[in-house]
Enzyme design. Structure first.
Site, mmCIF file in Angstrom:
data_model
loop_
_atom_site.group_PDB
_atom_site.id
_atom_site.type_symbol
_atom_site.label_atom_id
_atom_site.label_comp_id
_atom_site.label_asym_id
_atom_site.label_seq_id
_atom_site.Cartn_x
_atom_site.Cartn_y
_atom_site.Cartn_z
ATOM 1 C CE1 TYR A 152 -3.145 2.663 0.506
ATOM 2 C CE2 TYR A 152 -2.027 3.191 2.130
ATOM 3 C CZ TYR A 152 -3.199 4.189 1.250
ATOM 4 O OH TYR A 152 -3.888 4.340 1.454
ATOM 5 N NE ARG A 199 0.785 13.519 11.261
ATOM 6 C CZ ARG A 199 0.616 14.583 10.199
ATOM 7 N NH1 ARG A 199 1.255 16.152 10.812
ATOM 8 N NH2 ARG A 199 -0.187 14.265 9.243
ATOM 9 N NE ARG A 209 -9.179 6.445 4.886
ATOM 10 C CZ ARG A 209 -8.511 7.464 4.004
ATOM 11 N NH1 ARG A 209 -8.389 6.665 2.547
ATOM 12 N NH2 ARG A 209 -7.692 8.142 4.567
HETATM 13 C C1 PS7 Z 1 11.989 13.297 -3.072
HETATM 14 C C2 PS7 Z 1 12.853 10.998 -4.181
HETATM 15 C C3 PS7 Z 1 5.118 15.065 -6.185
HETATM 16 C C4 PS7 Z 1 6.178 16.152 -4.909
HETATM 17 C C5 PS7 Z 1 7.189 13.115 -1.554
HETATM 18 C C6 PS7 Z 1 0.424 14.263 -3.024
HETATM 19 C C7 PS7 Z 1 2.390 12.452 1.096
HETATM 20 C C8 PS7 Z 1 -1.148 11.863 -0.528
HETATM 21 O O1 PS7 Z 1 -1.106 13.973 3.781
HETATM 22 O O2 PS7 Z 1 -2.640 9.616 5.088
HETATM 23 O O3 PS7 Z 1 -2.555 12.426 5.310
HETATM 24 O O4 PS7 Z 1 -3.638 12.663 3.061
HETATM 25 O O5 PS7 Z 1 -4.417 10.153 2.703
HETATM 26 C C9 PS7 Z 1 10.578 11.061 -2.416
HETATM 27 C C10 PS7 Z 1 4.470 14.737 -4.340
HETATM 28 C C11 PS7 Z 1 6.275 11.363 -1.178
HETATM 29 C C12 PS7 Z 1 1.423 11.747 -3.331
HETATM 30 C C13 PS7 Z 1 1.633 10.604 -0.028
HETATM 31 C C14 PS7 Z 1 9.689 11.658 -1.409
HETATM 32 C C15 PS7 Z 1 3.737 14.025 -4.281
HETATM 33 C C16 PS7 Z 1 5.263 11.433 -0.890
HETATM 34 C C17 PS7 Z 1 -0.174 11.368 -2.956
HETATM 35 C C18 PS7 Z 1 8.482 10.349 -1.992
HETATM 36 C C19 PS7 Z 1 3.093 13.528 -2.642
HETATM 37 C C20 PS7 Z 1 4.214 10.798 -0.057
HETATM 38 C C21 PS7 Z 1 -1.470 9.535 1.566
HETATM 39 C C22 PS7 Z 1 -0.231 10.379 -1.876
HETATM 40 O O6 PS7 Z 1 -1.325 9.452 2.705
HETATM 41 O O7 PS7 Z 1 -1.691 11.517 3.255
HETATM 42 C C23 PS7 Z 1 11.663 11.925 -2.954
HETATM 43 C C24 PS7 Z 1 5.865 14.911 -4.653
HETATM 44 C C25 PS7 Z 1 7.297 11.452 -1.639
HETATM 45 C C26 PS7 Z 1 1.641 13.363 -3.113
HETATM 46 C C27 PS7 Z 1 3.640 11.356 0.446
HETATM 47 C C28 PS7 Z 1 0.472 10.976 0.412
HETATM 48 C C29 PS7 Z 1 0.068 9.553 0.372
HETATM 49 C C30 PS7 Z 1 -0.678 10.658 -0.756
HETATM 50 P P1 PS7 Z 1 -3.299 12.804 4.097
HETATM 51 P P2 PS7 Z 1 -2.517 9.934 3.310
HETATM 52 MN MN MN Z 2 -4.902 9.015 1.397
#
Ligand code: PS7
Ligand code: MN
Ligand code: MN
Ligand code: MN
Ligand code: MN
Ligand code: MN
Length: 351
Positions: A152, A199, A209
């Protein structure tokens, strides 16, 4: 490092940056100071995945409706004018979907190679999210095994690491070492995502969930919902220790990845979220409040961490400080005391 010059931007692109600022606390600043070669592509990548995640998170959308939306979200990028106004009023980032036509318009102006990365990752992430959203058991009682949990997290965060690495390589700002080691890319995403999941326990539970895998919590309690009860706080902290150990296993890969990023603005972009994550992990470790409310590192601390993340030495010092803090708060009463002692010791050796 490279401030934006909004006078050079179209009104729709300016609005996309406003959407970025509205929807991200930690990423907006570091994305906007990226080298101009990558700035727009990474911003739109973020907003597009934020839109996809808003659909995933909206528990007011029926499964019948949600699954096809997630599976075909990449096609939306090829549908000028597409918007989505049906998100529940409580969805904090619903504005992204309401104004998604502007995001599509600017996405279409990107270099074809960056568009390809974004659409490939969006396709894979949407299908991965759908595989998990389909499973009502998963929505109620969380994930079963650590393997399910890792898969996931790969879909929602590891894939982002793959896509960003591809962009870094296309722009020639990353070394080839990064491309050759997908485990390092994956760990960059998984360390952030697992910290977010630990967190957000209460927030996710209140949404019906959970993402904590039973293989980790089942040793301590018979149902995840019982952890919200203050009477079970000690068992709860044992569960957090399990989750913290699992997340800390990624730290050595994270540091190795960062050592192979050379361009300074890309280094900061990659390092700052990781530094925030280790500080957040220290905040939640052995902290009963996780089961009651959403903990957040203080604004002043965040500012200090950002300033110290300019250099490799600064980043290593921060990791050292927080791993040592976790190490010091480890207690022999915890069933995983020994395992955590060994892991912290091992990480401290490479820092
Ligand atoms: C730098 C090699 C394209 C910059 C950045 C939007 C944050 C939101 O916030 O629990 O509690 O609602 O629903 C690796 C970012 C991983 C992803 C995932 C770093 C896109 C981002 C969509 C790799 C970020 C990890 C859902 C899915 O969890 O969140 C390098 C850029 C990175 C977004 C994150 C988040 C997932 C997410 P919340 P949720
Ligand atoms: Mn999500
Ligand atoms: Mn979310
Ligand atoms: Mn597709
Ligand atoms: Mn979350
Ligand atoms: Mn226990």
């Amino acid at each position: 490092l490279y401030p934006r010059d909004s006078t050079l931007e179209s009104p729709t692109l300016q609005r996309c940056y406003e959407l970025l600022n509205l929807t991200s606390r930690s990423f907006a600043a570091v994305i906007q100071q990226l080298h101009p070669e990558l700035r727009d592509a990474v911003s739109l990548f973020y907003i597009i995945l934020r839109g996809l995640d808003t659909i995933e998170d909206d528990m007011t959308i029926s499964t019948e409706k949600k699954i096809p939306l997630l599976r075909t979200f990449d096609q939306v990028l090829e549908t000028p004018g597409w918007t989505f106004t049906e998100s529940g009023p409580n969805e904090k980032d619903r504005v992204v979907l309401v104004e998604f036509d502007k995001v599509i318009e600017e996405y279409q102006k990107l270099k074809p190679e960056y568009k390809k990365v974004i659409s490939d990752i969006t396709h894979k992430m949407g299908n991965g999210m759908a595989d998990y959203a389909i499973d009502e058991q998963f929505n109620r009682d969380g994930l079963e095994t650590i393997k399910d949990y890792d898969l996931y997290c790969y879909y929602v965060a590891g894939l982002v690491g793959n896509g960003l690495t591809k962009m870094a390589t296309l722009s020639k700002f990353g070394t080839s070492v990064l491309e050759e080691k997908p485990e390092l890319q994956n760990s960059m995403g998984l360390f952030l995502q697992k910290t977010n999941i630990i967190r957000d326990f209460r927030e996710d539970l209140d949404d019906n969930r959970s993402f904590y895998p039973k293989e980790l919590w089942g040793k301590h309690i018979s149902s995840l919902k019982l952890l919200a009860d203050r009477a079970n706080a000690e068992k709860g902290t044992h569960v957090i220790t399990e989750m913290t150990i699992n997340a800390l296993e990624h730290v050595e890969h994270v540091l190795e990845y960062l050592d192979n990023v050379s361009e300074p603005s890309l280094y900061r972009f990659c390092a700052i979220p990781q530094v925030m994550a280790i500080a957040t992990l220290e905040l939640v470790f052995n902290n009963k409040e996780v089961f009651q409310r959403n903990l957040k590192i203080r604004k002043g601390l965040a500012v200090k961490l950002i300033m110290e993340s300019q250099t490799r030495t600064g980043v290593y010092n921060i990791f050292k400080e927080y791993v040592q803090k976790i190490h010091l708060r480890n207690t022999p009463k915890d069933p995983n005391y020994l395992k955590l002692e060994i892991l912290c010791g091992r990480i401290e050796q490479v820092i």
